[in-house]
Each structure stands twice: as C-alpha cells, then as structure tokens.
Write a protein that holds these residues in place. Structure first.
Motif, PDB file in Angstrom:
ATOM      1  N   CYS A  98       0.936  -1.130   0.086  1.00 53.59           N
ATOM      2  CA  CYS A  98      -0.035  -0.062  -0.072  1.00 53.59           C
ATOM      3  C   CYS A  98       0.772   1.218  -0.043  1.00 53.59           C
ATOM      4  O   CYS A  98       0.323   2.461  -0.091  1.00 53.59           O
ATOM      5  CB  CYS A  98      -1.019  -0.071   0.991  1.00 53.59           C
ATOM      6  N   ASP A 123      -6.879   4.956   6.083  1.00 54.05           N
ATOM      7  CA  ASP A 123      -5.903   5.633   5.571  1.00 54.05           C
ATOM      8  C   ASP A 123      -4.641   4.588   6.217  1.00 54.05           C
ATOM      9  O   ASP A 123      -4.888   3.404   6.086  1.00 54.05           O
ATOM     10  CB  ASP A 123      -5.854   7.100   6.271  1.00 54.05           C
ATOM     11  N   GLU A 182     -11.380   1.394   5.605  1.00 52.90           N
ATOM     12  CA  GLU A 182     -10.770   2.462   4.971  1.00 52.90           C
ATOM     13  C   GLU A 182     -10.595   3.800   6.156  1.00 52.90           C
ATOM     14  O   GLU A 182     -11.164   4.320   6.402  1.00 52.90           O
ATOM     15  CB  GLU A 182     -11.653   3.202   3.781  1.00 52.90           C
ATOM     16  N   LYS A 240      -4.915  10.872  -8.911  1.00 54.91           N
ATOM     17  CA  LYS A 240      -4.949  10.202  -7.620  1.00 54.91           C
ATOM     18  C   LYS A 240      -5.805  10.987  -6.645  1.00 54.91           C
ATOM     19  O   LYS A 240      -5.905  12.115  -6.947  1.00 54.91           O
ATOM     20  CB  LYS A 240      -3.496  10.155  -6.968  1.00 54.91           C
ATOM     21  N   ARG A 281      -4.149   1.812  -2.286  1.00 52.54           N
ATOM     22  CA  ARG A 281      -4.549   2.689  -1.280  1.00 52.54           C
ATOM     23  C   ARG A 281      -4.474   1.733  -0.001  1.00 52.54           C
ATOM     24  O   ARG A 281      -4.842   0.512  -0.334  1.00 52.54           O
ATOM     25  CB  ARG A 281      -5.907   3.537  -1.459  1.00 52.54           C
TER      26      ARG A 281
END
Ligand code: GLY
Length: 388
Positions: free
Chosen positions: A217, A286, A284, A388, A234
């Motif tokens: 990632c 980060d 999700e 992105k 991601r």
C-alpha cells in the motif's frame, strides 16, 4: 536469456520485501539474474498478518471473473511452488495444507447470500457442494446448532504465511545472487527515459537494470516515479486475531471455516500446529494500524455466533495491517510506460494466493521481456493517467 545488465549493481532491484517481493526475487534468481531487495522490515505488514487462505472459489465476487482465472491458476501452481521452495530452503516446511474450506450461514438472509454465491460458482463451472446445517455440523462439530447451511469447497486450501515467509527467507539466504538491504527506498532513479535504480534514505545509490515496485500500500509513495504513472493503491486496514487451540480442544476445526453473519463476512483458519486465525475487518482508515476494541469485539462477536466454543480459547495475538487496495480490486503486474520499471503490487485480499502466479510472471518478464498471457489483463498501464 533476455536481460539488460546493469553496468554496476544488480540486474533487478525490488522495492518491497513482502511475500510478493520475496517470492519474485526467488523466482527471478532461479532464472539466473542477480536481485537486490530493499525493505526496512521485510516479511512484515500484510504478509505477516495474513491468514493465508488460498480460497479462489469461496472468495469469488461478482464482476471479478478475470481475477478468478488468475486466482485459480495461482492456487493450482501452489503445490509445485511449495515443493520447489522446500528444496530451495533446504527442507523447510512452507506450511501448505490441503484441507478444504467450508462456508456457513448464520440466518436465513445469510443463507440466501451463500445460495446466490453457489449459483454464481456453478455458472462458472466451479466445484462447490451445498450442505444443510446438519451436514455442515457433521463435518465441523464445533459449529453452532443453529447454523443454516453451507458450501463445501474441497479445492480451497491454506498456507501458513509465516512459515512461507521463513522458507522464502531461507531460500534467498542460500542464493548468492540475492541481497536483502534492510533500508527504505527514498527515490527511484530515472536516467534519460528509463528507471536505472534507486536511492536509499541514507543517500546510497543502488543501480539496477530493472526495478520492480512491490511495496504494497506504500507503492504510490515512491518519489521519482512520474506522477501519471504512480500506482493507484490505497491502504485497506484489516484487524486480525490469533487464538491458541489447547490440546483438549483439538482439532477444534478441521478446515478453514468462512462465514456470513448478518451479512458480515469473516473466517477462521486452523493451523496444523494449533493456532486459529480469526479475520478480518475491512476498513478505509488511511494508514492507521491501531487495533481497536470495536474491531476485536466485532470479530469475536460474529465468530461466537457460529463457533460458540471460541470464547474458551486463549487470545494470543491482535494485529492490524494494511492491504494494498486498487480501484478494481485486481493487482497491477507488469511493465509500466517507463522502461525498466515494473509493478507487482495492489494484490488487495489475494496477496498470499497470488504469490506464485505473480512471482513466476514477474520472473518471466524480467528474464525474457515477455508478459505471460495470463497477466495481460493486470497490466499497470490500465490505470495510466489516473487522477490520484
Ligand atoms: N484475504 C483475506 C483478507 O483480506 O482478509
């Protein structure tokens, strides 16, 4: 053999020492090329945290038929890959286990989810056997009496990813063509119109004829890669637990048990040496890797609905790691538009399963310049010019 030799340095430099990078290094060295792997902590993150399920049929998703083909090919390659690795590592056991997988449902809605999966599997000619709750319990007596039915997939197996990592390290250590550099890559070096190596955080330049990016990632964060070529990966957080199975409870489960509880999907993977892996959240968040009370609670709560005895087992490890997700849930494997730069990243939930197919494919590309047909749909070039 087709190869562009570096004037000084390695034939190949691999950024990232997860399962993909390590296995690609091994297979590439087998083809006669010298390989340097750069990673400050090889064999960690998702590769270490994973459950090691090799379950292309039970992890099937609508719209992912192309990925299924690669998943099935990689699952088929596993036994010979393991045997070759056992030999290359001087007899280490990579922890491959052919025990099959059972998927079970908690309530009527969950059974409907499984029933639809079964119809989809059958439409693709995949082998999966429908079981009543009673039949499922006969196979796995630790299942709750209320279990609503299940699917038995005898061809979906498992590998102990930590044993696999150990075997890969041993194989690489024994090969004089391979060097592992425990440092972080700061930047890709581009000379003229081609990638020619990397610069490490301490300023050391490592030239190479070809560079493979397999940094999971973090693959989109390497300086020096032209903006429009950055891979769209991601982090997808997964919290995962490990429990011990005391002798008195053995075998506890005889095969991998995946389950659907109120539309939540999770799994229990019993290891031969008495460990039970319970995974995993999909979040999700980060780059956050905190293990949360909520994550652990949800995993245990759902597991307990289907395997009540789990509450008796010692909880020996909690962990969170980051999967490399991509926009279409499929990996990026192959040459980029920058000569000398290849990607082998973005394996999302199938990194362990896709390790053999990716490693063989990358080695073939590096050694011959030819992309195997099976990898063509996974070209990184499908995402060129993405925003992105
Ligand atoms: N393939 C298992 C997971 O990503 O949780």
């Amino acid at each position: 053999m087709w190869t562009m030799r570096s004037p000084a340095g390695s034939d190949v430099l691999i950024i990232g020492g997860g399962l993909i990078g390590l296995a690609a290094a091994w297979r590439t060295a087998v083809r006669g090329l010298s390989v340097t792997i750069c990673d400050p902590a090889p064999g960690s993150n998702a590769s270490f945290a994973a459950a090691g399920m090799l379950t292309p049929v039970t992890e099937l998703h609508y719209g992912e038929e192309t990925l299924l083909s690669l998943n099935l090919a990689s699952a088929k390659r596993y036994p010979s890959f393991i045997e070759e690795l056992r030999e290359a590592s001087d007899g280490l056991d990579p922890g491959y286990r052919e025990a099959g997988t059972l998927v079970v449902a908690f309530d009527a809605d969950d059974r409907e989810v499984l029933s639809e999966l079964h119809v989809f599997q059958q439409s693709l000619g995949l082998k999966a056997e429908w079981l009543t709750g009673r039949e499922a319990r006969r196979l796995e007596p630790m299942l709750a009496p209320g279990v609503r039915g299940g699917l038995l997939v005898s061809g979906d197996h498992q590998v102990d990813n930590r044993m696999l990592l150990a075997a890969l390290f041993a194989a690489l250590e024994r090969d004089p063509k391979v060097t592992i550099v425990r440092s972080k890559v700061a930047e890709l070096t581009v000379t003229g119109d081609r990638a020619t190596g990397v610069v490490l955080e301490d300023g050391t330049a490592l030239p190479a004829a070809q560079v493979v990016l397999s940094a999971g990632c973090w693959s989109g964060q390497i300086a020096g890669i032209p903006e429009e070529l950055l891979p769209p990966v991601r982090p997808i957080k997964g919290q995962i637990l490990r429990l011990a199975i005391p002798d008195v409870f053995k075998p506890f489960l005889s095969r991998t048990v995946r389950y659907v509880v109120r539309n939540n999907h999770a799994y229990l993977v019993p290891r031969a040496h008495g460990e039970l892996v319970l995974g995993a959240t999909v979040e999700e968040q980060d780059y956050d890797t905190a293990v949360t009370a909520g994550g652990v609670y949800e995993l245990l709560r759902d597991a307990r609905e289907l395997v009540p005895g789990i509450t008796e087992l010692p909880l020996i490890e909690t962990r969170a790691a980051l999967r490399p997700g991509t926009p279409d849930n499929a990996p990026l494997i192959g040459p980029t538009a920058l000569p000398g730069l290849l990607y082998a990243t973005g394996h999302y939930r199938h990194g362990v399963l896709l390790t053999p197919a990716t490693a063989d494919g990358v080695a073939e590309i590096l050694a011959t310049g030819t992309v195997p047909e099976a990898l063509a749909p996974f070209s990184p070039r499908r995402f060129e010019h993405h925003q992105k």
